[in-house]
Design an enzyme around this catalytic site. Structure first.
Site, PDB file in Angstrom:
ATOM      1  N   ARG A 141       0.831  -1.195   0.000  1.00  0.00           N
ATOM      2  CA  ARG A 141       0.000   0.000   0.000  1.00  0.00           C
ATOM      3  C   ARG A 141       0.873   1.254   0.000  1.00  0.00           C
ATOM      4  O   ARG A 141       0.854   2.019  -0.949  1.00  0.00           O
ATOM      5  CB  ARG A 141      -0.960  -0.013   1.192  1.00  0.00           C
ATOM      6  CG  ARG A 141      -2.006   1.092   1.157  1.00  0.00           C
ATOM      7  CD  ARG A 141      -3.095   0.882   2.198  1.00  0.00           C
ATOM      8  NE  ARG A 141      -2.627   0.990   3.571  1.00  0.00           N
ATOM      9  CZ  ARG A 141      -3.449   0.945   4.634  1.00  0.00           C
ATOM     10  NH1 ARG A 141      -4.760   0.765   4.457  1.00  0.00           N
ATOM     11  NH2 ARG A 141      -2.967   1.042   5.863  1.00  0.00           N
ATOM     12  N   HIS A 170       2.298  -1.470   8.677  1.00  0.00           N
ATOM     13  CA  HIS A 170       0.896  -1.803   8.954  1.00  0.00           C
ATOM     14  C   HIS A 170       0.650  -3.254   8.580  1.00  0.00           C
ATOM     15  O   HIS A 170       1.031  -3.693   7.482  1.00  0.00           O
ATOM     16  CB  HIS A 170      -0.044  -0.889   8.173  1.00  0.00           C
ATOM     17  CG  HIS A 170      -1.472  -0.972   8.642  1.00  0.00           C
ATOM     18  ND1 HIS A 170      -1.861  -0.552   9.900  1.00  0.00           N
ATOM     19  CD2 HIS A 170      -2.586  -1.425   8.040  1.00  0.00           C
ATOM     20  CE1 HIS A 170      -3.163  -0.737  10.043  1.00  0.00           C
ATOM     21  NE2 HIS A 170      -3.624  -1.274   8.928  1.00  0.00           N
ATOM     22  N   ASP A 320     -33.060  10.892   1.245  1.00  0.00           N
ATOM     23  CA  ASP A 320     -33.186  11.641   2.489  1.00  0.00           C
ATOM     24  C   ASP A 320     -34.135  11.013   3.504  1.00  0.00           C
ATOM     25  O   ASP A 320     -34.271  11.545   4.601  1.00  0.00           O
ATOM     26  CB  ASP A 320     -33.697  13.062   2.193  1.00  0.00           C
ATOM     27  CG  ASP A 320     -32.947  13.700   1.040  1.00  0.00           C
ATOM     28  OD1 ASP A 320     -31.725  13.867   1.157  1.00  0.00           O
ATOM     29  OD2 ASP A 320     -33.591  14.011   0.020  1.00  0.00           O
TER      30      ASP A 320
END
Length: 386
Positions: A141, A170, A320
């Site tokens: 990464r 990591h 919504d």
């Protein structure tokens, strides 16, 4: 449910229990030796919980540093009064270097071009650019490859504007007990740090354990651990659950805006994916939708809590709003005396009475992880801190 002050302009909000944040922070701090620091990840607005408020609660409970993902996240903490060291867990565009230096946010470093530009600008401002070296031990990464770390550091360390304050990696599989890949990453990291030290290069604070690593792999605590999702009361995996007790900090609630009793056969929502099957079915509307982070993929596949009881969401979740159904004749769940009314509080995530809907339950229904669920609830929903 706690007594809260509802938002003035919208009947929908996120509640964050700062006492739970403090409790979880202390639980992780208790796993560490006194000399081992704890860096708390408050990126993505503290996983949707409110970065500044959570960082202050964590700082009062054992956090010594904080981790963010962007320059602006670091600036927000500084402007909010957070004084502890802040690490950005990647590099930023060169244009962001001035803000890093102005607000004392340390970047991760893994490319020479960025490192030297950072050092040059630091010198021009009469400062020293502190950074953490990112080492790629197998996740592919970010980071410098272990076999290249000594050469990379020699390439940039001549610069008087740079200072290495830490070295980290990591882990991809820290949650898997006995995993070969984890052991391989761990060995690569230890070897890289040893190579740097053997070459006489400063490594700063050494850190690699993430949330599951902190719980499951104390042998890798080193100088500091980086804790994230667990601070918010969510387990990173099933393997950590028996090892540490955590208290979820987020609840998502709203209030019913409309209740109707459609005739049998009437449809609900776009596409009429639900039709009223029998008489005396209430359809209640709630002002939360996919623009707020309630995934549309949950349509007809989630429950809510109202008056301490479960009700089924029906129809397609709108941008919504969404709707749920109540059978007022079903005495197993609802009695006519407890029919839903406008203004009733609805819980999407959290506890109401004896029942609870967790972020994990919602994640399972979405076929994702609890991290994504809590991060998705957008800042359009007011945060209320209890």
């Amino acid at each position: 449910m706690p007594n809260v002050s509802y938002p003035k302009n919208r009947w929908a909000w996120v509640e964050v229990d700062l006492n739970a944040i403090r409790k979880n922070t202390r639980a992780f701090k208790a796993l560490l030796e006194p000399r081992t620091q704890m860096m708390c990840a408050v990126k993505a607005d503290a996983y949707g919980h409110g970065a500044v408020e959570c960082a202050k609660a964590m700082a009062s409970s054992g956090a010594s540093q904080f981790a963010v993902a962007t320059v602006d996240e670091g600036v927000e903490l500084r402007r909010g009064g957070v004084a502890q060291p802040i690490l950005m867990l990647n590099e930023c565009p060169l244009e962001g270097i001035d803000d890093l230096l102005a607000f004392d946010v340390m970047p991760s470093v893994y490319t020479s071009g960025f490192a030297l530009a950072y050092g040059e600008r630091a010198v021009s401002l009469g400062k020293v650019g502190r950074y953490h070296l990112a080492i790629d031990t197998g996740m592919s990464r970010i980071g410098v490859l272990p076999e290249d770390v000594v050469e990379f550091r020699r390439m940039i360390d001549f610069h008087r504007g740079l200072e290495c304050a830490g070295s980290f990696t990591h882990f991809a599989t820290a949650d898997a007990i006995g995993d070969w890949d984890f052991r391989q990453q761990s060995l690569r990291f230890s070897d890289a740090v040893s190579a740097l030290e053997g070459a006489g290069l400063e490594v700063g604070l050494v850190h690699c354990d993430n949330t599951p690593g902190t719980v499951l792999h104390p042998e890798n605590h080193f100088d500091m651990c980086r804790v994230g999702i667990g601070l918010y009361g969510l387990q990173p995996s099933e393997t950590t659950a028996p090892r540490i007790a955590l208290e979820p900090a987020m609840s998502v609630r709203a209030r019913v805006t409309r209740v109707v009793n459609p005739a049998v056969g009437e449809g609900v929502g776009y596409g009429f994916t639900y039709r009223v099957p029998k008489p005396n079915i209430q359809i209640a509307t709630v002002p939360v939708g996919y623009a707020d982070g309630l995934s549309r993929s949950l349509s007809n596949n989630m429950d809510v809590l109202v008056r301490g009881m479960r009700a089924r969401q029906v129809g397609r979740i709108c941008m919504d709003q969404f709707m749920f159904a109540v059978d007022v004749n079903d005495i197993r769940a609802y009695h006519p005396a407890t029919a839903v009314e406008r203004g009733d509080v609805v819980t999407l995530i959290g506890r109401d009475g004896d029942d609870e809907i967790s972020a994990d339950e919602m994640a399972d229904r979405r076929d994702t992880i609890n991290y994504e669920v809590v991060c998705n609830f957008s800042q359009r929903l007011d945060r209320i801190f209890t």
